[in-house]
Design a protein around this motif. Structure first.
Motif, PDB file in Angstrom:
ATOM      1  N   THR A  34       0.835  -1.197   0.000  1.00  0.00           N
ATOM      2  CA  THR A  34       0.000   0.000   0.000  1.00  0.00           C
ATOM      3  C   THR A  34       0.871   1.249   0.000  1.00  0.00           C
ATOM      4  N   THR A  37       2.296   2.181   3.314  1.00  0.00           N
ATOM      5  CA  THR A  37       3.460   1.376   3.682  1.00  0.00           C
ATOM      6  C   THR A  37       4.729   2.017   3.147  1.00  0.00           C
ATOM      7  N   PRO A 197     -11.877  -1.202   3.704  1.00  0.00           N
ATOM      8  CA  PRO A 197     -10.795  -2.130   3.376  1.00  0.00           C
ATOM      9  C   PRO A 197     -10.477  -3.089   4.510  1.00  0.00           C
ATOM     10  N   GLU A 234      -1.631   0.209  10.603  1.00  0.00           N
ATOM     11  CA  GLU A 234      -1.864  -0.180   9.213  1.00  0.00           C
ATOM     12  C   GLU A 234      -3.359  -0.209   8.901  1.00  0.00           C
ATOM     13  N   ASP A 237      -4.283   3.445   8.369  1.00  0.00           N
ATOM     14  CA  ASP A 237      -3.820   3.935   7.072  1.00  0.00           C
ATOM     15  C   ASP A 237      -4.748   3.487   5.945  1.00  0.00           C
ATOM     16  N   ALA A 238      -5.198   2.232   6.020  1.00  0.00           N
ATOM     17  CA  ALA A 238      -6.092   1.709   4.981  1.00  0.00           C
ATOM     18  C   ALA A 238      -7.451   2.410   5.025  1.00  0.00           C
ATOM     19  N   ALA A 241      -7.261   5.987   3.719  1.00  0.00           N
ATOM     20  CA  ALA A 241      -7.094   6.052   2.265  1.00  0.00           C
ATOM     21  C   ALA A 241      -8.428   6.115   1.527  1.00  0.00           C
TER      22      ALA A 241
END
Length: 265
Positions: A34, A37, A197, A234, A237-238, A241
């Motif tokens: 991603t 990342t 996600p 993480e 972050d997903a 997004a």
């Protein structure tokens, strides 16, 4: 030691990407990771595993010898990090531990899908549930500290549910719009119709690399240790997004406010 190595490695990868005239999004696509990342690795932060770093190294135009050296460098840093056991790593239910973690953090990342986050609640929202006063009443003051960065994501569903009668919700939504204008705050919403996600079973707040706050019905848990922090960061972050910000955020909030006005009139 491990953190210093990861910072140096991230600098090398960033320079190589820029010299290759490659954006973070393009590199992420090449490496099969991603975009967040890529950002975390380049900033010297740990991700879920060294394999993601190895993919980034392989996706950049390093010589075979240099790629091998960087790969060993990454593996060594992650091995050192795994050995760096913290005495407080695990789960804590100590009252006040979460508040202390949050107020001392320089970067706070929070997600909520069932309610307005504690940091964003107005007094009227808080006062509906007397048991919430101790946990949320003064947290919003932290947003005024421009030395801190706040990245917050909510779902549209969290704005369409509320405690009590909901008479305060128009004011609450106005407050969200005002907070979104603060220079140190990024506030996003995931609109209805957008697939998530990841599906966290609860809201959470990540405080730097130090720990994660999780509110349950009866207690506030503080999770520490690399495994917990990395997994939640993480996930955030997903989710971030797929959230909308800026004018798109305003449009969603104003649509919700219009619908609520019709309900509470």
């Amino acid at each position: 030691m491990a953190d210093r190595v990861l910072k140096d490695l991230g600098d090398v990868l960033r320079i190589a990407r820029k010299n290759d005239r490659c954006s973070g999004a393009v590199l992420a696509s090449r490496a099969g990771v991603t975009q967040p990342t890529v950002s975390r690795v380049e900033n010297g932060q740990r991700v879920s595993g060294v394999e993601a770093v190895e993919r980034l190294i392989a996706a950049l135009p390093f010589s075979q010898e240099e790629a091998g050296r960087l790969t060993l460098m990454a593996r060594g840093a992650y091995a050192l990090a795994a050995e760096d056991k913290r005495v407080d790593a695990g789960v804590s239910l100590v009252p006040g531990a979460g508040r202390k973690l949050l107020t001392s953090a320089s970067v706070v990342c929070g997600f909520q899908d069932a309610m307005v986050p504690a940091l964003l609640r107005i007094p009227e929202y808080v006062s509906v549930d007397a048991g919430d006063l101790g946990s949320s009443a003064d947290l919003g003051k932290a947003l005024a500290d421009e030395g801190k960065t706040f990245r917050l994501v909510v779902t549209e569903s969290s704005l369409r549910t509320w405690p009590g009668s909901g008479e305060f919700m128009p004011a609450q939504l106005e407050h969200l719009l005002a907070v979104a204008q603060l220079p140190n705050v990024s506030l996003g919403v995931i609109p209805w119709g957008v697939g998530l996600p990841v599906m966290p079973p609860h809201g959470f707040t990540v405080c730097d690399e130090a720990g994660v706050l999780v509110e349950t019905f009866t207690a506030e848990m503080t999770l520490t240790g690399l495994k917990h922090v990395t997994a939640y960061r993480e996930a955030f972050d997903a989710l971030e997004a797929v959230a909308v910000t800026g004018e798109d955020f305003r449009r969603v909030v104003e649509r919700v406010a219009s619908d609520i006005q019709q309900i509470i009139q």
